[in-house]
Design a protein around this motif. Sequence first.
Motif, PDB file in Angstrom:
ATOM      1  N   ARG A  44      -9.191  15.972   3.083  1.00  0.00           N
ATOM      2  CA  ARG A  44      -9.032  15.225   4.336  1.00  0.00           C
ATOM      3  C   ARG A  44     -10.171  15.553   5.308  1.00  0.00           C
ATOM      4  N   TRP A 128      -6.641   8.847  -4.085  1.00  0.00           N
ATOM      5  CA  TRP A 128      -6.755   8.363  -2.713  1.00  0.00           C
ATOM      6  C   TRP A 128      -7.655   7.137  -2.605  1.00  0.00           C
ATOM      7  N   ALA A 131      -5.499   4.330  -2.720  1.00  0.00           N
ATOM      8  CA  ALA A 131      -4.373   4.340  -1.777  1.00  0.00           C
ATOM      9  C   ALA A 131      -4.218   2.965  -1.134  1.00  0.00           C
ATOM     10  N   VAL A 180      -0.594   8.718   1.286  1.00  0.00           N
ATOM     11  CA  VAL A 180      -1.408   9.107   0.135  1.00  0.00           C
ATOM     12  C   VAL A 180      -0.623  10.127  -0.686  1.00  0.00           C
ATOM     13  N   HIS A 186       4.393  12.169  -1.038  1.00  0.00           N
ATOM     14  CA  HIS A 186       3.422  11.406  -0.247  1.00  0.00           C
ATOM     15  C   HIS A 186       3.361  11.961   1.172  1.00  0.00           C
ATOM     16  N   PHE A 189      -2.073   9.996   5.685  1.00  0.00           N
ATOM     17  CA  PHE A 189      -3.406  10.591   5.690  1.00  0.00           C
ATOM     18  C   PHE A 189      -3.747  11.143   7.066  1.00  0.00           C
TER      19      PHE A 189
END
Length: 289
Positions: A44, A128, A131, A180, A186, A189
């Motif tokens: 991230r 991702w 995603a 994500v 999940h 994000f």
Amino acid sequence: MDKPGRNEPCYCGSGKKYKQCHMAADLAAEREQRAWADAARELRADLFDFADEERFDAEAGEAAAHYWNGLYTAETLPLMSESEAERFLDWFAFDYILPSTGGRIVELYRSEKGAGLPSPRGELLDQWVDAPPMSGYELAGYDRQTLRVKEFVSGQELDVFEPSGHGNAPLGSLLLGRPVPVHDHHEFFALSAYIPPEEIADLRDKLDAARAADGQGGDAFLRRHNVLFIHHALAQAQAAGRPPVARLDPRHVPDGVRQRTQHRRVRVKGPNTIADTVPHMAQTRRKAI
């Protein structure tokens, strides 16, 4: 589940002490969960920093004007609050098509850095990239930090682990974000803002009209038109007398020019009490646009 002490009976009912039964397997599972959580935090942060690189500045200014419906422009982009910047960079990295390349920043990140990523960060990146687009997710229920949400366009239901819980968002709100996968669950994000139930109003009609004009549905339509969620939320905030963005809030004290900094994360308890991560703004930062 609260685990027993080392010398207490194992929770499985075998009659053995915990240390002689499930303790080793539980510790291994915790280490694996921690590895995935660390990988998600690092990926991230790196994606945020990559999307915030100076080479994308010109395109970021145009993208921001589109995303914020003119309430931020290239000139005022540095005045975004931290949470606004993270939500914008999420959309900019995953949904915006760069005019210079015809692709998305997350795809460029994978082509430039993907081969060198260690496991499991590389596996997460591959997931991702695929995603779903940013969308609205109706908050249908919650159990502590697990939110039961329903995607506004498709009606698909999903459980999302959110370290900050549902915050101030009441049931029926639309959480604006992108789920994500992280190992076995999940997460959003970026920390989501929300549209209160009473402000959803004619949003569905706007999306239906855009879909009819677009002639295409599914993710392709949503990726091109998901800014309608933001534009609707901004208009509703203005109608309700709230500042739609931080720079128009008289209580907001800007930091001046936003510095390019590493996107740090703090450690919190994740699913099954395993350490996980969350953007460093506290849960009270989730707000109604």
